[in-house]
Design a protein around this motif. Structure first.
Motif, PDB file in Angstrom:
ATOM      1  N   THR A 164       0.826  -1.201   0.000  1.00 30.97           N
ATOM      2  CA  THR A 164       0.000   0.000   0.000  1.00 30.97           C
ATOM      3  C   THR A 164       0.867   1.261   0.000  1.00 30.97           C
ATOM      4  OG1 THR A 164      -1.797   1.194   1.062  1.00 30.97           O
ATOM      5  CG2 THR A 164      -0.281   0.040   2.513  1.00 30.97           C
ATOM      6  N   ALA A 169      -5.434  -1.856   4.285  1.00 28.79           N
ATOM      7  CA  ALA A 169      -6.853  -2.139   4.053  1.00 28.79           C
ATOM      8  C   ALA A 169      -7.641  -2.134   5.372  1.00 28.79           C
ATOM      9  CB  ALA A 169      -7.009  -3.478   3.344  1.00 28.79           C
ATOM     10  N   SER A 172      -8.178   1.269   6.745  1.00 28.12           N
ATOM     11  CA  SER A 172      -9.233   2.036   6.072  1.00 28.12           C
ATOM     12  C   SER A 172     -10.609   1.616   6.588  1.00 28.12           C
ATOM     13  CB  SER A 172      -9.132   1.913   4.549  1.00 28.12           C
ATOM     14  OG  SER A 172      -9.606   0.668   4.123  1.00 28.12           O
ATOM     15  N   ARG A 206     -12.620   3.663  -7.010  1.00 27.48           N
ATOM     16  CA  ARG A 206     -11.750   2.477  -6.888  1.00 27.48           C
ATOM     17  C   ARG A 206     -10.378   2.903  -7.399  1.00 27.48           C
ATOM     18  NH1 ARG A 206     -17.089   1.516  -5.837  1.00 27.48           N
ATOM     19  NH2 ARG A 206     -17.704  -0.659  -6.069  1.00 27.48           N
ATOM     20  N   PHE A 218      -5.611   3.349  -0.462  1.00 29.00           N
ATOM     21  CA  PHE A 218      -6.960   3.366   0.126  1.00 29.00           C
ATOM     22  C   PHE A 218      -7.349   4.710   0.723  1.00 29.00           C
ATOM     23  CE2 PHE A 218      -5.805  -1.173   0.327  1.00 29.00           C
ATOM     24  CZ  PHE A 218      -6.856  -1.685  -0.417  1.00 29.00           C
ATOM     25  N   VAL A 251     -13.574  -1.444  -1.566  1.00 29.36           N
ATOM     26  CA  VAL A 251     -12.312  -2.054  -1.113  1.00 29.36           C
ATOM     27  C   VAL A 251     -12.166  -3.458  -1.718  1.00 29.36           C
ATOM     28  CG1 VAL A 251     -11.007  -2.891   0.885  1.00 29.36           C
ATOM     29  CG2 VAL A 251     -12.264  -0.746   1.055  1.00 29.36           C
TER      30      VAL A 251
END
Ligand code: KG4
Ligand code: ZN
Length: 340
Positions: A164, A169, A172, A206, A218, A251
Motif C-alpha cells: 500500500t 486495508a 481504512s 476504486r 486506500f 475495497v
C-alpha cells in the motif's frame, strides 16, 4: 508440488503479543492442541490501541494465557520442544512482554528459542487448516497494518509484488467505521452492518493506480466517505448500512482486481488470503468467485487464525524447527521489522 507433511513433531509453544491480543498456542506438528486468545477490551473506548495500556494488559494476562494453553492441551512444559514468539513488527512495549516471557521459558526448560516475524506468520496461517499447503503460492495479506501481495516461493523466501502507498486495508475499515461512529475495530462492524446495506447505494472511487501496478491506495476512498458524510444533513442507521456496504464493495473490488492481475503476472495456481481483513465475508466470497472463474485454488484460514493469534506463530515455529533455524536469546524486539 503438494507433499504430505504428516507427523506431530515437534511440539511448539507459540506466543503472540505484538498489538492488542495476548495469545498462546501449542502445536504438535500442524495440529493445534490448544489456542488461547485474550483480546484487550481496554482500547475500545479510545477507538484505537493505546500502546501503554497494551503493554500493561499483556503483562497482566501473559502467564494466565500460557497456563490456559497448557491446561487445554493437557500437556506440561517438559513436553515442549521449542518456544516461538513474535519479535516484530508491533508495539515495542507489547512485543517485549511476549519476547521476555518466551526467553524465560526457553531458559527454564533448556529448549530452543525461535523469533518469528509476525507478518511472515500471517502468510502461513492457512496451513493450520490445510497442512498439505506448501509454497509456492501467491498471498494477499490484508491486515490492520499491512496490505501486500506476496510471491511466496518457499519458507522465508518471498518477493513483495505490491504494497500500500498509504493506508492499510484494515486501517481504512477502522478509519471509516470511526467516521461513521459505528465502533471499533471497524472491519468486523462494517462486515456485519454491510449485510443490511446496499453496496450500490453510493459509488466510491476504486483506486487501481496504473494498469501494471500491483500497489494499493486506500486513502482516497476514506476521504470520499468523509466528503460524502459531510454533505449529508443527517445520517440514519439505514444510511450508515448503505455507506458501509458501498465502502466495503469498493475495497473488495480493488483487492479482487489486484489479485487477478497478480495471478496473471506470476502464473501462480494457488492463492492464499491472510491477515485480519481475510475474515471479511464479502472479500472471501468475491475471491472465491474469482478463483473459480480462473480455475485456481484459493485457501483462507478459519476466522480465528485470520486476526492476530499465536497458532500462526507456533506454525512458523514448526517450520523453522524442522529446518533447524533457531534464534539467539540476545534477539531483541524490532517494532518496524520488514518482511524482506
Ligand atoms: O491481522 P490483524 O488482527 O492485526 C494486524 O496485524 O494488523 O488485523 C486487524 C485488522 C483490523 O484493521 C480489523 O478492522 C480488520 O483486521 N478486520 C476486518 C474484519 N475482521 C478484522 N476487516 C474487514 N472485515 C472483517 N470481518
Ligand atoms: Zn497481524
Amino acid at each position: 508440488m503438494m507433499t504430505e507433511r504428516p507427523g506431530t513433531y515437534p511440539c511448539i509453544l507459540g506466543i503472540e503479543s505484538s498489538c492488542d491480543e495476548t495469545s498462546a498456542a501449542i502445536l504438535q506438528g500442524f495440529q493445534v492442541r490448544s489456542h488461547i486468545v485474550y483480546s484487550q477490551m481496554v482500547h475500545k473506548k479510545y477507538g484505537g490501541v493505546v500502546p501503554e495500556l497494551a503493554s500493561r494488559a499483556h503483562e497482566h494476562a501473559i502467564s494466565q494465557v500460557v497456563h490456559a494453553a497448557f491446561e487445554t492441551a493437557g500437556l506440561l512444559p517438559a513436553d515442549i520442544d521449542a518456544v516461538a514468539v513474535t519479535y516484530g513488527p508491533g508495539l515495542m512495549g507489547a512485543l517485549l512482554v511476549g519476547l521476555n516471557y518466551a526467553k524465560g521459558f526457553a531458559l527454564a526448560q533448556n529448549i530452543p528459542f525461535i523469533a518469528v516475524n509476525h507478518v511472515e506468520a500471517h502468510l502461513y496461517a492457512p496451513m493450520l487448516e490445510f497442512p498439505e499447503l506448501e509454497p509456492p503460492f501467491l498471498c494477499l495479506l490484508v491486515s490492520g497494518g499491512h496490505t501486500m501481495l506476496v510471491d511466496v516461493r518457499g519458507v522465508k523466501d518471498f518477493r513483495i509484488l505490491g504494497t500500500t502507498r498509504d493506508d492499510a486495508a484494515g486501517e481504512s475499515f477502522d478509519k471509516t467505521a470511526r467516521l461513521l461512529k459505528i465502533g471499533y475495530p471497524g472491519g468486523p462492524v462494517i462486515d456485519t452492518l454491510s449485510s443490511s446495506g446496499n453496496p450500490r447505494a453510493v459509488h466510491f472511487p476504486r483506486s487501481l493506480l496504473d494498469p501494471d501496478s500491483l500497489d494499493f491506495s486506500f486513502s482516497g476512498m476514506k476521504t470520499a466517505v468523509l466528503n460524502f458524510v459531510k454533505k449529508q444533513e443527517t445520517i440514519s442507521d439505514r444510511d450508515k448500512a448503505d455507506i458501509a456496504a458501498s465502502f466495503q464493495e469498493a475495497v473488495v473490488d480493488v483487492l479482487k482486481e489486484k489479485v487477478r492481475r497478480a495471478i496473471q503476472v506470476t502464473g501462480h495456481r494457488r492463492v492464499v488470503l491472510a491477515g485480519g481483513v481475510a475474515a471479511n465475508r464479502r472479500l472471501r466470497q468475491e475471491l472465491r468467485n474469482l478463483a473459480d472463474s480462473l480455475k485456481v485454488e484459493l485457501f483462507y484460514p478459519p476466522l480465528e487464525y485470520c486476526t492476530d493469534n499465536a497458532a500462526m506463530i507456533a506454525a512458523t515455529g514448526v517450520m523453522y524447527f524442522r529446518k533447524g533455524w533457531f534464534s539467539g536469546l540476545e534477539t531483541g524486539a524490532v517494532p518496524n521489522l520488514k518482511l524482506t
